[in-house]
Design a protein around this motif. Structure first.
Motif, PDB file in Angstrom:
ATOM      1  N   PHE A 168       0.840  -1.203   0.000  1.00 55.63           N
ATOM      2  CA  PHE A 168       0.000   0.000   0.000  1.00 55.63           C
ATOM      3  C   PHE A 168       0.873   1.250   0.000  1.00 55.63           C
ATOM      4  O   PHE A 168       2.020   1.201   0.444  1.00 55.63           O
ATOM      5  N   PHE A 169       0.312   2.380  -0.452  1.00 54.47           N
ATOM      6  CA  PHE A 169       1.049   3.649  -0.407  1.00 54.47           C
ATOM      7  C   PHE A 169       1.455   4.000   1.021  1.00 54.47           C
ATOM      8  O   PHE A 169       2.479   4.607   1.259  1.00 54.47           O
ATOM      9  N   SER A 170       0.605   3.645   1.990  1.00 54.89           N
ATOM     10  CA  SER A 170       0.966   3.858   3.393  1.00 54.89           C
ATOM     11  C   SER A 170       0.230   2.836   4.251  1.00 54.89           C
ATOM     12  O   SER A 170      -0.777   2.258   3.831  1.00 54.89           O
ATOM     13  N   GLU A 171       0.750   2.652   5.459  1.00 53.07           N
ATOM     14  CA  GLU A 171       0.197   1.638   6.338  1.00 53.07           C
ATOM     15  C   GLU A 171      -1.250   1.938   6.733  1.00 53.07           C
ATOM     16  O   GLU A 171      -2.059   1.034   6.887  1.00 53.07           O
ATOM     17  N   SER A 172      -1.547   3.246   6.890  1.00 50.30           N
ATOM     18  CA  SER A 172      -2.905   3.560   7.336  1.00 50.30           C
ATOM     19  C   SER A 172      -3.935   3.257   6.245  1.00 50.30           C
ATOM     20  O   SER A 172      -5.103   3.038   6.550  1.00 50.30           O
ATOM     21  N   ILE A 173      -3.511   3.218   4.998  1.00 46.31           N
ATOM     22  CA  ILE A 173      -4.452   2.823   3.940  1.00 46.31           C
ATOM     23  C   ILE A 173      -4.773   1.342   4.102  1.00 46.31           C
ATOM     24  O   ILE A 173      -5.919   0.914   3.963  1.00 46.31           O
ATOM     25  N   CYS A 174      -3.759   0.558   4.441  1.00 45.71           N
ATOM     26  CA  CYS A 174      -3.978  -0.869   4.709  1.00 45.71           C
ATOM     27  C   CYS A 174      -4.950  -1.032   5.879  1.00 45.71           C
ATOM     28  O   CYS A 174      -5.896  -1.814   5.802  1.00 45.71           O
ATOM     29  N   ASP A 175      -4.747  -0.259   6.948  1.00 45.52           N
ATOM     30  CA  ASP A 175      -5.665  -0.309   8.102  1.00 45.52           C
ATOM     31  C   ASP A 175      -7.095   0.019   7.679  1.00 45.52           C
ATOM     32  O   ASP A 175      -8.044  -0.616   8.129  1.00 45.52           O
ATOM     33  N   ALA A 176      -7.219   1.025   6.824  1.00 42.82           N
ATOM     34  CA  ALA A 176      -8.550   1.425   6.360  1.00 42.82           C
ATOM     35  C   ALA A 176      -9.198   0.299   5.561  1.00 42.82           C
ATOM     36  O   ALA A 176     -10.389   0.019   5.708  1.00 42.82           O
ATOM     37  N   PHE A 177      -8.424  -0.386   4.715  1.00 48.98           N
ATOM     38  CA  PHE A 177      -8.949  -1.509   3.933  1.00 48.98           C
ATOM     39  C   PHE A 177      -9.371  -2.656   4.850  1.00 48.98           C
ATOM     40  O   PHE A 177     -10.377  -3.314   4.618  1.00 48.98           O
ATOM     41  N   VAL A 178      -8.571  -2.882   5.894  1.00 50.08           N
ATOM     42  CA  VAL A 178      -8.862  -3.973   6.825  1.00 50.08           C
ATOM     43  C   VAL A 178     -10.183  -3.731   7.562  1.00 50.08           C
ATOM     44  O   VAL A 178     -10.934  -4.650   7.837  1.00 50.08           O
ATOM     45  N   ASP A 188     -17.157  -7.580   6.937  1.00 49.32           N
ATOM     46  CA  ASP A 188     -15.827  -6.977   6.822  1.00 49.32           C
ATOM     47  C   ASP A 188     -14.769  -8.043   6.520  1.00 49.32           C
ATOM     48  O   ASP A 188     -13.588  -7.832   6.710  1.00 49.32           O
ATOM     49  N   LEU A 189     -15.240  -9.182   6.036  1.00 49.64           N
ATOM     50  CA  LEU A 189     -14.296 -10.228   5.617  1.00 49.64           C
ATOM     51  C   LEU A 189     -13.924  -9.991   4.148  1.00 49.64           C
ATOM     52  O   LEU A 189     -14.428 -10.636   3.243  1.00 49.64           O
ATOM     53  N   ILE A 190     -13.046  -9.022   3.936  1.00 52.51           N
ATOM     54  CA  ILE A 190     -12.637  -8.647   2.580  1.00 52.51           C
ATOM     55  C   ILE A 190     -11.171  -9.032   2.411  1.00 52.51           C
ATOM     56  O   ILE A 190     -10.358  -8.742   3.296  1.00 52.51           O
ATOM     57  N   TYR A 191     -10.857  -9.695   1.311  1.00 53.30           N
ATOM     58  CA  TYR A 191      -9.467 -10.116   1.112  1.00 53.30           C
ATOM     59  C   TYR A 191      -9.059  -9.896  -0.345  1.00 53.30           C
ATOM     60  O   TYR A 191      -9.910  -9.866  -1.231  1.00 53.30           O
ATOM     61  N   PRO A 192      -7.747  -9.722  -0.592  1.00 57.29           N
ATOM     62  CA  PRO A 192      -7.294  -9.545  -1.969  1.00 57.29           C
ATOM     63  C   PRO A 192      -7.256 -10.898  -2.678  1.00 57.29           C
ATOM     64  O   PRO A 192      -6.950 -11.904  -2.049  1.00 57.29           O
ATOM     65  N   ASP A 193      -7.574 -10.909  -3.986  1.00 52.87           N
ATOM     66  CA  ASP A 193      -7.624 -12.208  -4.677  1.00 52.87           C
ATOM     67  C   ASP A 193      -6.236 -12.776  -4.956  1.00 52.87           C
ATOM     68  O   ASP A 193      -6.097 -13.964  -5.198  1.00 52.87           O
TER      69      ASP A 193
END
Ligand SMILES: [Zn+2]
Ligand SMILES: [Zn+2]
Ligand SMILES: [Zn+2]
Length: 300
Positions: A168-178, A188-193
């Motif tokens: 991710f561009f930054s860690e907080s974007i990852c947190d937001a996706f999580v 909220d069970l979202i995962y990358p394919d």
């Protein structure tokens, strides 16, 4: 019937609804499940209040209506009874959205609500009511709560783990996706394919309803949700908002991280001419603050 008995019955009914929703694939039982469990938790809280003061429970602030969510919250704060209100809010949001917005109701998506409920109930019954939750709810209901919670936690951990392999561009974007929940079903069970890719090139799948999202589809709502409280406070009390409009693409620009969550560009944050910090609303494609850029344009 005592308030406590009502609370236990309501939660037990909710769990029954959950089980039936799987067995019969009945969407209405999912709504009924969320209503019953949420109502049951509020009743548990009311029971606590009524055990402290008998009169209190029947008189809300505006006369006759019974004590509601906000009254309980205020009263608990006054009495220094701690409850994880973020979790309650999540439960309530899901309940409300399941009723009004979600286009599909998946029993899997309710697992997050039940898991949160398990944590609330378990803590509250043990710490505030000084009872054994397994005894209070009976081993059948308790077993469902524990099992759903454990299954959900495991799946959520799996989702987080695979999300964290992305760049991710930054860690907080990852947190937001999580912490992002599916638009269609609320899970909220979202995962990358695929693992170990650039996040911006990834596809994201909802484990509950199988809907697929692109990075662009998730990033803005996810960032808005993630920074909702901070943005709200900044608006209310004045102060810098954590997000600004990206001067390059118009997406959500993260002021603290100095990077756009959408296009990954960074703006210049210190004015080249006067050396002052450039406030979020004056960030632009060039490197001047609003004042200097105004002066410069006059000189032209
Ligand atoms: Zn979904
Ligand atoms: Zn941008
Ligand atoms: Zn300047």
């Amino acid at each position: 019937m005592s308030i406590l008995k009502n609370a236990v019955d309501s939660i037990a009914l909710g769990l029954e609804d959950y089980e039936t929703s799987i067995a019969e694939e009945d969407e209405r039982r999912i709504i009924s499940c969320t209503r019953n469990i949420y109502a049951g938790i509020l009743l548990l809280f009311k029971h606590k209040l009524s055990s402290i003061d008998n009169k209190l429970i029947w008189v809300g602030k505006k006369g006759k209506r019974t004590v509601n969510y906000q009254d309980i919250k205020d009263k608990f704060e006054e009495l220094k009874i701690t409850v994880n209100w973020d979790r309650i809010d999540k439960i309530n949001d899901y309940r409300n959205e399941a009723e009004h917005y979600f286009s599909t109701l998946e029993h899997k998506a309710v697992q997050g609500l039940i898991s949160n409920s398990f944590l609330i109930i378990s803590d509250f019954v043990t710490e505030q009511l000084k009872q054994d939750p397994k005894e209070l709810f009976g081993s059948d209901s308790w077993a469902i709560l524990v099992e759903v919670h454990e299954v959900y936690e495991k799946e959520k951990e799996g989702c987080i783990g695979s999300m964290e392999t992305l760049n991710f561009f930054s860690e907080s974007i990852c947190d937001a996706f999580v912490s992002y929940s599916c638009n269609e079903c609320g899970s909220d069970l979202i995962y990358p394919d695929e693992l170990n890719k650039e996040a911006i090139e990834s596809q994201f799948v909802c484990k509950a309803c199988d809907v697929t999202y692109s990075y662009e589809e998730i990033v803005s709502p996810a960032i808005e949700d993630h920074y909702y409280a901070e943005t709200y406070l900044a608006m209310k009390d004045g102060g810098d908002s954590p997000i600004a409009d990206c001067p390059f693409c118009g997406g959500a620009y993260l002021c603290e991280e100095k990077i756009c969550a959408e296009c990954g560009e960074s703006a210049v944050h210190e004015c080249e001419l006067c050396g002052n910090d450039i406030p979020p609303e004056e960030l632009s494609e060039d490197s001047l603050c609003g004042y200097c850029s105004h002066i410069m344009s006059k000189d032209d």
